[in-house]
Structures are given as C-alpha cells and as structure tokens.
Write a protein that holds these residues in place. Structure first.
Motif, PDB file in Angstrom:
ATOM      1  N   ASP A 109       0.795  -1.224   0.000  1.00 47.90           N
ATOM      2  CA  ASP A 109       0.000   0.000   0.000  1.00 47.90           C
ATOM      3  C   ASP A 109       0.828   1.273   0.000  1.00 47.90           C
ATOM      4  OD1 ASP A 109       0.956  -0.151   2.581  1.00 47.90           O
ATOM      5  OD2 ASP A 109      -0.987   0.139   3.563  1.00 47.90           O
ATOM      6  N   SER A 110       2.131   1.184  -0.273  1.00 52.94           N
ATOM      7  CA  SER A 110       2.835   2.387  -0.686  1.00 52.94           C
ATOM      8  C   SER A 110       2.296   2.741  -2.074  1.00 52.94           C
ATOM      9  CB  SER A 110       4.343   2.157  -0.726  1.00 52.94           C
ATOM     10  OG  SER A 110       4.823   1.872   0.585  1.00 52.94           O
ATOM     11  N   ARG A 111       2.545   3.949  -2.540  1.00 57.68           N
ATOM     12  CA  ARG A 111       1.882   4.377  -3.775  1.00 57.68           C
ATOM     13  C   ARG A 111       2.818   5.080  -4.747  1.00 57.68           C
ATOM     14  NH1 ARG A 111      -4.011   6.856  -1.814  1.00 57.68           N
ATOM     15  NH2 ARG A 111      -4.852   4.874  -1.024  1.00 57.68           N
ATOM     16  N   CYS A 112       2.389   5.077  -6.020  1.00 59.24           N
ATOM     17  CA  CYS A 112       3.019   5.864  -7.073  1.00 59.24           C
ATOM     18  C   CYS A 112       1.945   6.746  -7.708  1.00 59.24           C
ATOM     19  CB  CYS A 112       3.653   4.969  -8.132  1.00 59.24           C
ATOM     20  SG  CYS A 112       4.342   5.881  -9.542  1.00 59.24           S
ATOM     21  N   TYR A 113       2.222   8.044  -7.763  1.00 65.24           N
ATOM     22  CA  TYR A 113       1.354   9.004  -8.430  1.00 65.24           C
ATOM     23  C   TYR A 113       2.107   9.671  -9.575  1.00 65.24           C
ATOM     24  CZ  TYR A 113      -1.698   9.099  -4.242  1.00 65.24           C
ATOM     25  OH  TYR A 113      -2.534   8.789  -3.198  1.00 65.24           O
ATOM     26  N   ARG A 114       1.328  10.148 -10.566  1.00 67.86           N
ATOM     27  CA  ARG A 114       1.884  11.000 -11.625  1.00 67.86           C
ATOM     28  C   ARG A 114       1.092  12.293 -11.681  1.00 67.86           C
ATOM     29  NH1 ARG A 114       2.113   8.283 -17.118  1.00 67.86           N
ATOM     30  NH2 ARG A 114      -0.158   8.325 -16.910  1.00 67.86           N
ATOM     31  N   LEU A 115       1.799  13.397 -11.712  1.00 71.07           N
ATOM     32  CA  LEU A 115       1.184  14.700 -11.950  1.00 71.07           C
ATOM     33  C   LEU A 115       1.527  15.118 -13.373  1.00 71.07           C
ATOM     34  CD1 LEU A 115      -0.324  17.141 -10.526  1.00 71.07           C
ATOM     35  CD2 LEU A 115       1.956  18.172 -10.336  1.00 71.07           C
ATOM     36  N   ARG A 116       0.495  15.281 -14.198  1.00 70.57           N
ATOM     37  CA  ARG A 116       0.695  15.677 -15.592  1.00 70.57           C
ATOM     38  C   ARG A 116      -0.312  16.776 -15.930  1.00 70.57           C
ATOM     39  NH1 ARG A 116       0.763  11.063 -20.099  1.00 70.57           N
ATOM     40  NH2 ARG A 116       2.921  10.878 -19.349  1.00 70.57           N
ATOM     41  N   ASP A 117       0.194  17.919 -16.340  1.00 70.68           N
ATOM     42  CA  ASP A 117      -0.674  19.051 -16.705  1.00 70.68           C
ATOM     43  C   ASP A 117      -1.655  19.389 -15.592  1.00 70.68           C
ATOM     44  OD1 ASP A 117       0.570  19.206 -19.213  1.00 70.68           O
ATOM     45  OD2 ASP A 117      -0.826  17.754 -20.084  1.00 70.68           O
ATOM     46  N   GLY A 175       8.009  17.325 -18.276  1.00 72.32           N
ATOM     47  CA  GLY A 175       7.094  18.046 -17.396  1.00 72.32           C
ATOM     48  C   GLY A 175       6.362  17.151 -16.425  1.00 72.32           C
ATOM     49  N   ASP A 176       6.385  15.837 -16.647  1.00 67.92           N
ATOM     50  CA  ASP A 176       5.752  14.907 -15.703  1.00 67.92           C
ATOM     51  C   ASP A 176       6.478  14.952 -14.360  1.00 67.92           C
ATOM     52  OD1 ASP A 176       3.876  14.030 -17.510  1.00 67.92           O
ATOM     53  OD2 ASP A 176       4.778  12.058 -17.815  1.00 67.92           O
ATOM     54  N   ARG A 177       5.706  14.840 -13.292  1.00 66.15           N
ATOM     55  CA  ARG A 177       6.260  14.700 -11.944  1.00 66.15           C
ATOM     56  C   ARG A 177       5.665  13.447 -11.317  1.00 66.15           C
ATOM     57  NH1 ARG A 177       6.959  19.570  -7.686  1.00 66.15           N
ATOM     58  NH2 ARG A 177       8.985  19.599  -8.739  1.00 66.15           N
ATOM     59  N   TYR A 178       6.521  12.633 -10.705  1.00 66.48           N
ATOM     60  CA  TYR A 178       6.095  11.384 -10.081  1.00 66.48           C
ATOM     61  C   TYR A 178       6.354  11.450  -8.579  1.00 66.48           C
ATOM     62  CZ  TYR A 178       5.844   9.712 -14.850  1.00 66.48           C
ATOM     63  OH  TYR A 178       5.501   9.585 -16.164  1.00 66.48           O
ATOM     64  N   LEU A 179       5.472  10.822  -7.828  1.00 60.83           N
ATOM     65  CA  LEU A 179       5.607  10.722  -6.379  1.00 60.83           C
ATOM     66  C   LEU A 179       5.527   9.264  -5.972  1.00 60.83           C
ATOM     67  CD1 LEU A 179       5.565  11.820  -3.415  1.00 60.83           C
ATOM     68  CD2 LEU A 179       3.056  11.916  -3.642  1.00 60.83           C
ATOM     69  N   PRO A 197       1.177  20.721  -3.115  1.00 61.43           N
ATOM     70  CA  PRO A 197       2.646  20.823  -3.110  1.00 61.43           C
ATOM     71  C   PRO A 197       3.293  20.290  -4.382  1.00 61.43           C
ATOM     72  CG  PRO A 197       1.844  20.007  -1.010  1.00 61.43           C
ATOM     73  CD  PRO A 197       0.675  20.001  -1.940  1.00 61.43           C
ATOM     74  N   LEU A 198       2.736  19.247  -4.955  1.00 64.14           N
ATOM     75  CA  LEU A 198       3.335  18.696  -6.177  1.00 64.14           C
ATOM     76  C   LEU A 198       3.241  19.675  -7.333  1.00 64.14           C
ATOM     77  CD1 LEU A 198       2.255  14.936  -6.251  1.00 64.14           C
ATOM     78  CD2 LEU A 198       4.496  15.883  -5.690  1.00 64.14           C
ATOM     79  N   ALA A 199       2.113  20.371  -7.422  1.00 66.71           N
ATOM     80  CA  ALA A 199       1.930  21.323  -8.512  1.00 66.71           C
ATOM     81  C   ALA A 199       2.534  22.687  -8.204  1.00 66.71           C
ATOM     82  CB  ALA A 199       0.438  21.487  -8.813  1.00 66.71           C
ATOM     83  N   GLY A 200       2.618  23.033  -6.924  1.00 71.25           N
ATOM     84  CA  GLY A 200       2.996  24.386  -6.560  1.00 71.25           C
ATOM     85  C   GLY A 200       4.461  24.608  -6.270  1.00 71.25           C
ATOM     86  N   GLU A 201       5.196  23.537  -5.962  1.00 72.68           N
ATOM     87  CA  GLU A 201       6.619  23.662  -5.631  1.00 72.68           C
ATOM     88  C   GLU A 201       7.464  23.237  -6.824  1.00 72.68           C
ATOM     89  OE1 GLU A 201       7.858  24.942  -3.018  1.00 72.68           O
ATOM     90  OE2 GLU A 201       6.324  24.849  -1.452  1.00 72.68           O
ATOM     91  N   ASP A 202       8.295  24.141  -7.328  1.00 68.21           N
ATOM     92  CA  ASP A 202       9.122  23.802  -8.489  1.00 68.21           C
ATOM     93  C   ASP A 202      10.223  22.816  -8.130  1.00 68.21           C
ATOM     94  OD1 ASP A 202      10.107  24.324 -11.308  1.00 68.21           O
ATOM     95  OD2 ASP A 202      11.865  24.960 -10.159  1.00 68.21           O
ATOM     96  N   ASP A 203      10.796  22.962  -6.945  1.00 72.20           N
ATOM     97  CA  ASP A 203      11.911  22.126  -6.528  1.00 72.20           C
ATOM     98  C   ASP A 203      11.404  20.800  -5.963  1.00 72.20           C
ATOM     99  OD1 ASP A 203      14.735  21.642  -5.795  1.00 72.20           O
ATOM    100  OD2 ASP A 203      13.948  21.752  -3.764  1.00 72.20           O
ATOM    101  N   ALA A 207       8.907  20.143  -2.591  1.00 76.56           N
ATOM    102  CA  ALA A 207       7.618  19.459  -2.671  1.00 76.56           C
ATOM    103  C   ALA A 207       7.562  18.293  -1.690  1.00 76.56           C
ATOM    104  CB  ALA A 207       7.377  18.968  -4.100  1.00 76.56           C
ATOM    105  N   ALA A 208       8.629  17.500  -1.643  1.00 72.61           N
ATOM    106  CA  ALA A 208       8.659  16.352  -0.732  1.00 72.61           C
ATOM    107  C   ALA A 208       8.585  16.808   0.722  1.00 72.61           C
ATOM    108  CB  ALA A 208       9.921  15.533  -0.978  1.00 72.61           C
TER     109      ALA A 208
END
Length: 233
Positions: A109-117, A175-179, A197-203, A207-208
């Motif tokens: 139940d750990s997770r992987c997310y993708r933030l795209r656009d 431009g994709d960001r993964y968590l 935080p994923l969308a708002g923090e450039d670094d 974000a982490a």
C-alpha cells in the motif's frame, strides 16, 4: 538512451513512532520506497533488504526492465526467508527507467502518483482489504479513506511467502512529476491536498518536504517517506 531526472527523497519518523521502518532509494535509473512491517527489528530489516536488492538495478542496461524487477522481487523474497525475522515484511513501489519509458513494480500500500498538466493520477493499486471493498462497490472512496481496517494488506513481500508484483509499463513526457510514498502520507493526506505541493513547488525537495509537513500536521501517526521525480526529457 539518455534521460534527465530531477529527484529528491525526504523521510521522517512521524510524530508517534520511535523508529523509522521506511527505506528509500533514489538513483539515476531506479527510485523506490519500501515500508517495513513486523515491528522495528523486523520492519527495518525487511525494507532494508528490499532496497539493497533493488539498488543493484540502478546500473541496469535497460534491455528488459520488467524482467529485471521481477527477478529482483524474487531475490528479495529469498533474502527475507534467509535473513528476516519471522513475520517481517515490506511493501515495495519502484520505478525502473529506460529513456522516457519506465516500469512500475508494486506490492502493498505504498503508492506511485503522476502529476501531468495539473492532473494527479494514482498509477499503483493498493493491495489492501479496503481497496478490494472499494473495487467491489461495497464502500465509497470517502469511506475507504477513513476505514478502520484500511491498513490490512492482502499482498506484500514477506518472509515465508511468495508474491509477484504488479507491473505497469508506461512512458513519461517532459514536465511529468512522479511521487513515490509510504502510507504515512496517504493515510493522513487525501489526494486533493497532495496535488497542491506537487503542482505548486518547483523544486522536488521542497515538494517532498511540504508533503511530509502536511502528514505531520495531520498527526504523523506513521513513518512518512516521499520521493519526488521530475522527468525533464
């Protein structure tokens, strides 16, 4: 085939635990999170074994990432049988890259997310009793988030049992960001708050760190680990 990734990892014991049973790895081709189970002595050993085995893939030539991850999971199982205390286990969520393409290997139940656009998508599926109930339509997503039995796993890596990971093949675009994160984040912070935080923090590190802060602000009942990966092409 080359690629450029910006990565960061932040891990925290949380506000209620004395020890951190999470282990993470961030490398050129491989990023992973493992959340140990079985108490401090067992959980820390199990997650450490998982990451030690997986880290050997960071020099992988990219010929067959799925096969490499599958064999690594099998090797983790063998080492857990040999080295981990009875009942010890770990979740595992890992990305192995070959250029823009990657394979996600997942157990637990750990997770992987993708933030795209600006849109957040969960790429992994929780191996939990509550997720099964949700998939069957017996509870709602809101009920799942607050369910008292949400921590009960139906699949994980454990000494004495064999489990094959879910494997997802996908391709990143610039431009994709993964968590990658342990459930110390997602048991406390809903997706609607993770996206900020994923969308708002450039670094990636900023974000982490912000995500870890949100989990601790929510009580920090468990260890919290966040790996943020930016694909820049």
């Amino acid at each position: 085939m080359t690629h450029v990734l910006r990565t960061a990892v932040v891990t925290d014991v949380g506000r209620r635990r004395r020890d951190n049973e999470d282990t993470a790895y961030v490398g050129e081709r491989l990023q992973a999170v493992a959340d140990g189970m079985g108490g401090h002595a067992g959980g820390e050993v199990a997650s450490g074994i998982a990451i030690a085995v997986l880290s050997e893939l960071d020099g992988h030539d990219g010929a067959d990432p799925a096969a490499a991850l599958t064999e690594a999971v099998a090797e983790i199982g063998r080492r857990l049988d040999e080295q981990a205390p009875a009942g010890a286990g770990t979740t595992l969520t890992a990305l192995l890259w070959s250029g823009p393409r990657f394979v996600l290997a997942h157990l637990g139940d750990s997770r992987c997310y993708r933030l795209r656009d600006g849109d957040l998508e969960q790429l992994s599926r929780d191996h939990t009793l509550v997720q099964d109930l949700l998939d069957e339509g017996r509870i709602t997503a809101e009920e799942a988030f607050h369910h008292p039995r949400r921590a009960i796993l139906v699949r994980a890596l454990q000494a004495g049992s064999a489990s094959e990971p879910d494997l997802l093949h996908d391709e990143a675009v610039p431009g994709d960001r993964y968590l990658l994160c342990s459930d110390g984040l997602t048991d406390v912070v809903p997706d609607t708050e993770i996206v900020g935080p994923l969308a708002g923090e450039d670094d990636p590190e900023a974000a982490a760190r912000r995500l870890v802060e949100l989990a601790n602000d929510g009580g920090g009942p468990d260890n919290i680990t966040c790996v943020v990966i930016d694909y820049e092409g």
